[in-house]
Design a protein around this motif. Structure first.
Motif, PDB file in Angstrom:
ATOM      1  N   LEU A 146       0.827  -1.208   0.000  1.00  0.00           N
ATOM      2  CA  LEU A 146       0.000   0.000   0.000  1.00  0.00           C
ATOM      3  C   LEU A 146       0.860   1.256   0.000  1.00  0.00           C
ATOM      4  N   VAL A 147       1.927   1.251   0.801  1.00  0.00           N
ATOM      5  CA  VAL A 147       2.823   2.404   0.835  1.00  0.00           C
ATOM      6  C   VAL A 147       3.474   2.602  -0.526  1.00  0.00           C
ATOM      7  N   GLN A 148       3.903   1.508  -1.132  1.00  0.00           N
ATOM      8  CA  GLN A 148       4.539   1.626  -2.453  1.00  0.00           C
ATOM      9  C   GLN A 148       3.564   2.145  -3.498  1.00  0.00           C
ATOM     10  N   SER A 149       2.318   1.679  -3.457  1.00  0.00           N
ATOM     11  CA  SER A 149       1.336   2.189  -4.417  1.00  0.00           C
ATOM     12  C   SER A 149       0.993   3.649  -4.114  1.00  0.00           C
ATOM     13  N   ALA A 150       1.085   4.035  -2.849  1.00  0.00           N
ATOM     14  CA  ALA A 150       0.818   5.433  -2.478  1.00  0.00           C
ATOM     15  C   ALA A 150       1.873   6.353  -3.054  1.00  0.00           C
ATOM     16  N   GLN A 151       3.087   5.846  -3.245  1.00  0.00           N
ATOM     17  CA  GLN A 151       4.169   6.670  -3.784  1.00  0.00           C
ATOM     18  C   GLN A 151       3.835   7.167  -5.183  1.00  0.00           C
ATOM     19  N   GLU A 152       2.950   6.448  -5.878  1.00  0.00           N
ATOM     20  CA  GLU A 152       2.585   6.822  -7.248  1.00  0.00           C
ATOM     21  C   GLU A 152       1.460   7.848  -7.285  1.00  0.00           C
ATOM     22  N   LYS A 153       0.844   8.132  -6.162  1.00  0.00           N
ATOM     23  CA  LYS A 153      -0.276   9.075  -6.097  1.00  0.00           C
ATOM     24  C   LYS A 153       0.231  10.511  -6.015  1.00  0.00           C
ATOM     25  N   THR A 154      -0.703  11.449  -6.057  1.00  0.00           N
ATOM     26  CA  THR A 154      -0.340  12.849  -5.873  1.00  0.00           C
ATOM     27  C   THR A 154       0.186  13.029  -4.455  1.00  0.00           C
ATOM     28  N   VAL A 155       0.896  14.117  -4.237  1.00  0.00           N
ATOM     29  CA  VAL A 155       1.508  14.367  -2.932  1.00  0.00           C
ATOM     30  C   VAL A 155       0.463  14.351  -1.829  1.00  0.00           C
ATOM     31  N   GLN A 156      -0.666  15.002  -2.030  1.00  0.00           N
ATOM     32  CA  GLN A 156      -1.691  15.085  -0.992  1.00  0.00           C
ATOM     33  C   GLN A 156      -2.260  13.698  -0.683  1.00  0.00           C
ATOM     34  N   LYS A 157      -2.591  12.928  -1.707  1.00  0.00           N
ATOM     35  CA  LYS A 157      -3.129  11.581  -1.478  1.00  0.00           C
ATOM     36  C   LYS A 157      -2.074  10.686  -0.843  1.00  0.00           C
ATOM     37  N   ARG A 158      -0.839  10.829  -1.266  1.00  0.00           N
ATOM     38  CA  ARG A 158       0.241  10.007  -0.718  1.00  0.00           C
ATOM     39  C   ARG A 158       0.376  10.246   0.780  1.00  0.00           C
ATOM     40  N   GLU A 159       0.345  11.492   1.192  1.00  0.00           N
ATOM     41  CA  GLU A 159       0.474  11.820   2.612  1.00  0.00           C
ATOM     42  C   GLU A 159      -0.685  11.233   3.420  1.00  0.00           C
ATOM     43  N   VAL A 160      -1.893  11.307   2.887  1.00  0.00           N
ATOM     44  CA  VAL A 160      -3.064  10.777   3.584  1.00  0.00           C
ATOM     45  C   VAL A 160      -2.961   9.261   3.713  1.00  0.00           C
ATOM     46  N   ILE A 161      -2.569   8.587   2.654  1.00  0.00           N
ATOM     47  CA  ILE A 161      -2.457   7.127   2.678  1.00  0.00           C
ATOM     48  C   ILE A 161      -1.356   6.694   3.635  1.00  0.00           C
ATOM     49  N   ILE A 162      -0.213   7.328   3.564  1.00  0.00           N
ATOM     50  CA  ILE A 162       0.900   6.977   4.461  1.00  0.00           C
ATOM     51  C   ILE A 162       0.508   7.245   5.910  1.00  0.00           C
ATOM     52  N   GLU A 163      -0.200   8.339   6.140  1.00  0.00           N
ATOM     53  CA  GLU A 163      -0.680   8.659   7.491  1.00  0.00           C
ATOM     54  C   GLU A 163      -1.569   7.539   8.015  1.00  0.00           C
ATOM     55  N   LEU A 164      -2.520   7.103   7.230  1.00  0.00           N
ATOM     56  CA  LEU A 164      -3.449   6.055   7.635  1.00  0.00           C
ATOM     57  C   LEU A 164      -2.713   4.743   7.903  1.00  0.00           C
ATOM     58  N   ILE A 165      -1.858   4.339   7.011  1.00  0.00           N
ATOM     59  CA  ILE A 165      -1.132   3.081   7.166  1.00  0.00           C
ATOM     60  C   ILE A 165      -0.220   3.139   8.387  1.00  0.00           C
ATOM     61  N   THR A 166       0.448   4.258   8.581  1.00  0.00           N
ATOM     62  CA  THR A 166       1.345   4.407   9.726  1.00  0.00           C
ATOM     63  C   THR A 166       0.566   4.311  11.035  1.00  0.00           C
ATOM     64  N   ARG A 167      -0.569   4.987  11.107  1.00  0.00           N
ATOM     65  CA  ARG A 167      -1.393   4.905  12.320  1.00  0.00           C
ATOM     66  C   ARG A 167      -1.807   3.470  12.614  1.00  0.00           C
ATOM     67  N   ILE A 168      -2.280   2.783  11.590  1.00  0.00           N
ATOM     68  CA  ILE A 168      -2.711   1.392  11.778  1.00  0.00           C
ATOM     69  C   ILE A 168      -1.546   0.544  12.282  1.00  0.00           C
ATOM     70  N   MET A 169      -0.396   0.691  11.663  1.00  0.00           N
ATOM     71  CA  MET A 169       0.766  -0.112  12.041  1.00  0.00           C
ATOM     72  C   MET A 169       1.215   0.202  13.467  1.00  0.00           C
ATOM     73  N   LEU A 170       1.261   1.463  13.814  1.00  0.00           N
ATOM     74  CA  LEU A 170       1.719   1.826  15.151  1.00  0.00           C
ATOM     75  C   LEU A 170       0.737   1.401  16.232  1.00  0.00           C
ATOM     76  N   TYR A 171      -0.550   1.436  15.936  1.00  0.00           N
ATOM     77  CA  TYR A 171      -1.542   0.964  16.904  1.00  0.00           C
ATOM     78  C   TYR A 171      -1.560  -0.564  16.991  1.00  0.00           C
ATOM     79  N   ARG A 172      -1.345  -1.212  15.867  1.00  0.00           N
ATOM     80  CA  ARG A 172      -1.396  -2.678  15.835  1.00  0.00           C
ATOM     81  C   ARG A 172      -0.141  -3.292  16.456  1.00  0.00           C
ATOM     82  N   PHE A 173       0.999  -2.699  16.200  1.00  0.00           N
ATOM     83  CA  PHE A 173       2.266  -3.258  16.675  1.00  0.00           C
ATOM     84  C   PHE A 173       2.877  -2.337  17.728  1.00  0.00           C
ATOM     85  N   THR A 174       2.217  -2.237  18.861  1.00  0.00           N
ATOM     86  CA  THR A 174       2.636  -1.306  19.904  1.00  0.00           C
ATOM     87  C   THR A 174       3.975  -1.675  20.522  1.00  0.00           C
TER      88      THR A 174
END
Length: 131
Positions: A4-32
């Motif tokens: 998902l992060v790699q596919s986000a790299q191909e998006k516009t800057v704004q969409k990329r930041e939103v996707i990376i933000e979401l994935i990072t939050r999920i990962m940090l909450y899941r793997f505390t």
């Protein structure tokens, strides 16, 4: 998550930041139990990319605020202890420990009350009432 992060790299800057933000939050909450570097490695992100996320900025701001408040409290306690030492000389260790554990509001109240103390027994009584 890495795909998902790699596919986000191909998006516009704004969409990329939103996707990376979401994935990072999920990962940090899941793997505390994981360290930040481990999560970054799993996602294939750099520290700089993480620092641009709103999640990181919020956590950083909270930590900084807590650190500032703790530093202010320690500084106020140090001033009160200096004033008490100047007025009464050496202080018992339990006095110092008790004063360092006081809340900021209690330290402020003690700073005002110490102007009226005539001996260490009054300080002890005040600390016992405030504990």
């Amino acid at each position: 998550a890495r795909c998902l992060v790699q596919s986000a790299q191909e998006k516009t800057v704004q969409k990329r930041e939103v996707i990376i933000e979401l994935i990072t939050r999920i990962m940090l909450y899941r793997f505390t139990e994981l360290k930040r570097e481990e999560v970054l490695h799993m996602l294939g992100l750099t520290t700089e990319e993480l620092k641009r996320t709103r999640f990181y900025q919020e956590v950083y701001a909270e930590g900084r605020q807590e650190g500032l408040q703790q530093g202010l409290q320690q500084g106020e306690a140090a001033v009160v202890l200096r004033q008490l030492r100047r007025r009464f000389g050496s202080l018992p260790n339990d006095f110092e420990e008790g004063i360092r554990r006081l809340s900021p509001d209690q330290i402020e109240a003690l700073a005002e009350a110490l102007l009226d103390f005539t001996d260490l027994e009054e300080v002890a009584a005040w600390l016992n009432r405030s504990a």
